[in-house]
Motif scaffolding. Structure first.
Motif, PDB file in Angstrom:
ATOM      1  N   GLY A   1       0.795  -1.224   0.000  1.00 34.22           N
ATOM      2  CA  GLY A   1       0.000   0.000   0.000  1.00 34.22           C
ATOM      3  C   GLY A   1       0.821   1.266   0.000  1.00 34.22           C
ATOM      4  O   GLY A   1       0.325   2.334   0.359  1.00 34.22           O
ATOM      5  N   VAL A   2       2.073   1.176  -0.420  1.00 35.14           N
ATOM      6  CA  VAL A   2       2.953   2.351  -0.475  1.00 35.14           C
ATOM      7  C   VAL A   2       2.858   2.968  -1.864  1.00 35.14           C
ATOM      8  O   VAL A   2       3.073   2.294  -2.882  1.00 35.14           O
ATOM      9  CB  VAL A   2       4.418   1.961  -0.168  1.00 35.14           C
ATOM     10  N   ARG A   3       2.542   4.240  -1.916  1.00 31.25           N
ATOM     11  CA  ARG A   3       2.413   4.944  -3.202  1.00 31.25           C
ATOM     12  C   ARG A   3       3.779   5.325  -3.757  1.00 31.25           C
ATOM     13  O   ARG A   3       4.636   5.807  -3.022  1.00 31.25           O
ATOM     14  CB  ARG A   3       1.573   6.198  -3.035  1.00 31.25           C
ATOM     15  N   THR A   4       3.945   5.149  -5.065  1.00 37.84           N
ATOM     16  CA  THR A   4       5.177   5.550  -5.749  1.00 37.84           C
ATOM     17  C   THR A   4       4.907   6.386  -6.991  1.00 37.84           C
ATOM     18  O   THR A   4       5.805   7.079  -7.466  1.00 37.84           O
ATOM     19  CB  THR A   4       5.985   4.312  -6.186  1.00 37.84           C
ATOM     20  N   GLY A   5       3.706   6.305  -7.530  1.00 41.04           N
ATOM     21  CA  GLY A   5       3.398   6.985  -8.782  1.00 41.04           C
ATOM     22  C   GLY A   5       3.898   6.248 -10.005  1.00 41.04           C
ATOM     23  O   GLY A   5       3.796   6.759 -11.128  1.00 41.04           O
ATOM     24  N   VAL A   6       4.433   5.035  -9.826  1.00 39.92           N
ATOM     25  CA  VAL A   6       4.996   4.253 -10.928  1.00 39.92           C
ATOM     26  C   VAL A   6       4.091   3.055 -11.191  1.00 39.92           C
ATOM     27  O   VAL A   6       3.579   2.426 -10.257  1.00 39.92           O
ATOM     28  CB  VAL A   6       6.428   3.781 -10.605  1.00 39.92           C
ATOM     29  N   GLU A   7       3.899   2.732 -12.465  1.00 38.86           N
ATOM     30  CA  GLU A   7       3.054   1.610 -12.860  1.00 38.86           C
ATOM     31  C   GLU A   7       3.894   0.362 -13.084  1.00 38.86           C
ATOM     32  O   GLU A   7       4.983   0.421 -13.658  1.00 38.86           O
ATOM     33  CB  GLU A   7       2.273   1.953 -14.129  1.00 38.86           C
ATOM     34  N   LEU A   8       3.376  -0.771 -12.661  1.00 33.86           N
ATOM     35  CA  LEU A   8       4.147  -2.010 -12.688  1.00 33.86           C
ATOM     36  C   LEU A   8       4.252  -2.634 -14.074  1.00 33.86           C
ATOM     37  O   LEU A   8       5.339  -3.045 -14.495  1.00 33.86           O
ATOM     38  CB  LEU A   8       3.531  -3.017 -11.711  1.00 33.86           C
ATOM     39  N   GLU A   9       3.148  -2.735 -14.786  1.00 33.40           N
ATOM     40  CA  GLU A   9       3.176  -3.452 -16.063  1.00 33.40           C
ATOM     41  C   GLU A   9       4.165  -2.875 -17.070  1.00 33.40           C
ATOM     42  O   GLU A   9       4.884  -3.627 -17.727  1.00 33.40           O
ATOM     43  CB  GLU A   9       1.759  -3.516 -16.665  1.00 33.40           C
ATOM     44  N   PRO A  10       4.246  -1.537 -17.214  1.00 36.93           N
ATOM     45  CA  PRO A  10       5.263  -1.012 -18.131  1.00 36.93           C
ATOM     46  C   PRO A  10       6.686  -1.373 -17.711  1.00 36.93           C
ATOM     47  O   PRO A  10       7.556  -1.582 -18.568  1.00 36.93           O
ATOM     48  CB  PRO A  10       5.033   0.503 -18.073  1.00 36.93           C
TER      49      PRO A  10
ATOM     50  N   PRO B   1       9.538 -10.471 -13.811  1.00 38.87           N
ATOM     51  CA  PRO B   1       9.234 -10.729 -15.218  1.00 38.87           C
ATOM     52  C   PRO B   1       9.037 -12.209 -15.538  1.00 38.87           C
ATOM     53  O   PRO B   1       8.378 -12.553 -16.507  1.00 38.87           O
ATOM     54  CB  PRO B   1      10.471 -10.177 -15.940  1.00 38.87           C
ATOM     55  N   ARG B   2       9.588 -13.093 -14.692  1.00 40.18           N
ATOM     56  CA  ARG B   2       9.416 -14.531 -14.921  1.00 40.18           C
ATOM     57  C   ARG B   2       8.094 -15.030 -14.349  1.00 40.18           C
ATOM     58  O   ARG B   2       7.403 -15.833 -14.974  1.00 40.18           O
ATOM     59  CB  ARG B   2      10.570 -15.304 -14.265  1.00 40.18           C
ATOM     60  N   ALA B   3       7.753 -14.569 -13.164  1.00 42.97           N
ATOM     61  CA  ALA B   3       6.552 -15.079 -12.500  1.00 42.97           C
ATOM     62  C   ALA B   3       5.309 -14.267 -12.819  1.00 42.97           C
ATOM     63  O   ALA B   3       4.198 -14.791 -12.806  1.00 42.97           O
ATOM     64  CB  ALA B   3       6.771 -15.086 -10.988  1.00 42.97           C
ATOM     65  N   GLY B   4       5.491 -12.981 -13.108  1.00 43.35           N
ATOM     66  CA  GLY B   4       4.352 -12.102 -13.311  1.00 43.35           C
ATOM     67  C   GLY B   4       3.810 -11.591 -11.995  1.00 43.35           C
ATOM     68  O   GLY B   4       4.111 -12.123 -10.918  1.00 43.35           O
ATOM     69  N   ALA B   5       3.009 -10.555 -12.070  1.00 45.38           N
ATOM     70  CA  ALA B   5       2.427  -9.959 -10.863  1.00 45.38           C
ATOM     71  C   ALA B   5       1.337 -10.858 -10.303  1.00 45.38           C
ATOM     72  O   ALA B   5       0.826 -11.761 -10.981  1.00 45.38           O
ATOM     73  CB  ALA B   5       1.876  -8.583 -11.181  1.00 45.38           C
ATOM     74  N   PHE B   6       0.981 -10.625  -9.062  1.00 44.15           N
ATOM     75  CA  PHE B   6      -0.113 -11.345  -8.406  1.00 44.15           C
ATOM     76  C   PHE B   6      -1.047 -10.329  -7.776  1.00 44.15           C
ATOM     77  O   PHE B   6      -0.578  -9.398  -7.105  1.00 44.15           O
ATOM     78  CB  PHE B   6       0.424 -12.288  -7.326  1.00 44.15           C
ATOM     79  N   PRO B   7      -2.365 -10.455  -7.955  1.00 41.72           N
ATOM     80  CA  PRO B   7      -3.003 -11.426  -8.854  1.00 41.72           C
ATOM     81  C   PRO B   7      -2.804 -11.025 -10.309  1.00 41.72           C
ATOM     82  O   PRO B   7      -2.587  -9.852 -10.613  1.00 41.72           O
ATOM     83  CB  PRO B   7      -4.468 -11.354  -8.453  1.00 41.72           C
ATOM     84  N   ASN B   8      -2.872 -11.991 -11.188  1.00 36.85           N
ATOM     85  CA  ASN B   8      -2.638 -11.721 -12.612  1.00 36.85           C
ATOM     86  C   ASN B   8      -3.757 -10.864 -13.151  1.00 36.85           C
ATOM     87  O   ASN B   8      -4.907 -11.025 -12.781  1.00 36.85           O
ATOM     88  CB  ASN B   8      -2.551 -13.033 -13.391  1.00 36.85           C
TER      89      ASN B   8
END
Length: 297
Positions: free
Chosen positions: A260-269, A290-297
């Motif tokens: 829940g920490v804000r960074t202003g950065v998006e993960l998928e890009p 990049p190998r496992a992918g984010a959770f939840p997908n």
């Protein structure tokens, strides 16, 4: 929920020790990709001797090509007055001066002892202030030295007090060889808070011994303002044996976002860019997400 700033260091610390040589255009694209993901502080280049760090030989060309505006601040690493002149001519927004905590690594990293490095920093700070450029001073090997071994908290904090006399806009602790543990982070950041209340702090962790992310979380608890990370987890110091692997930007962002920490950065890009970077350097990057992918997908 709290927030923390991310400094993307792949264009400098990530690439400086990389066997593959990226073109200037690829370096600029790496920076552009980070900005598109929401990063607003980028350590873009270093103004050092190109014979000693060939991967940074095109620093001026990179700075001439990066996109300006959009609230992005570009940092250039400098070690001495000559590097400072180059940084100002290249129109950086911030200068990051390095003072190594131990004599042996200081000599190997920048060809001078600790006292001379402190004097160089004082001159850099004065020149930057006159030019209206933001300053940050980084205490390298603050958690351990590859040549001298353990570094005491007292040594680091005494050196911090000396560098603070020149009035940095920010002070940073760097775990150059990835030797640190969360208890060290708490001791050093707690000591800095006592000696320099109100001065923003930044931490630079490597994951060489798999403690980098734990150290980053510990730093959050002590009010760190900015965390360094490198896309894909690439990087290392050319003059410190086995100083491999910055914490990966995408892995760190996953941890922070789940907390829940804000960074202003998006993960998928970032994930997409980490894969792109792996293609450019010709190997899979050390980061795990990049190998496992984010959770939840």
């Amino acid at each position: 929920m709290r927030s923390v700033s991310l400094m993307e260091v792949a264009p400098r610390d990530g690439l400086q020790n990389e066997p593959a040589e990226l073109s200037t255009r690829d370096k600029v694209e790496l920076i552009e990709r980070s900005i598109a993901a929401g990063v607003r502080r980028v350590e873009a280049v270093s103004f050092v001797n190109p014979k000693r760090v060939p991967r940074m030989a095109d620093a001026e060309d990179v700075m001439a090509a990066v996109p300006r505006g959009a609230g992005v601040s570009y940092t250039g690493l400098v070690l001495n007055p000559r590097g400072m002149r180059r940084a100002l001519e290249a129109a950086v927004d911030e200068v990051n001066a390095v003072v190594v905590v131990t004599e042996t690594l200081s000599q190997r990293n920048q060809g001078c002892g600790v006292d001379e490095a402190v004097r160089n920093w004082a001159g850099i700070a004065a020149e930057a202030r006159a030019a209206g450029v933001r300053t940050t001073v980084t205490l390298a090997a603050a958690f351990g030295c590859p040549f001298e071994g353990e570094v005491s908290a007292a040594t680091v904090l005494d050196l911090a007090a000396r560098t603070l006399e020149s009035g940095p806009d920010e002070i940073a602790l760097a775990d150059t060889i990835g030797a640190g543990t969360p208890d060290q982070v708490e001791t050093l950041l707690g000591g800095l808070a006592e000696r320099a209340p109100g001065v923003p702090t930044r931490c630079h962790f490597h994951n060489t011994r798999n403690t980098g992310y734990a150290n980053a979380v510990a730093a959050l608890r002590y009010g760190v303002s900015t965390l360094d990370a490198s896309l894909g987890g690439i990087g290392g110091c050319p003059f410190a044996p086995n100083a491999t692997g910055n914490i990966a930007s995408e892995d760190l962002l996953y941890t922070l976002s789940r907390m829940g920490v804000r960074t202003g950065v998006e993960l998928e890009p970032l994930l997409e860019s980490a894969r792109w970077l792996g293609d450019r350097i010709g190997r899979e990057t050390p980061g795990l997400l990049p190998r496992a992918g984010a959770f939840p997908n």
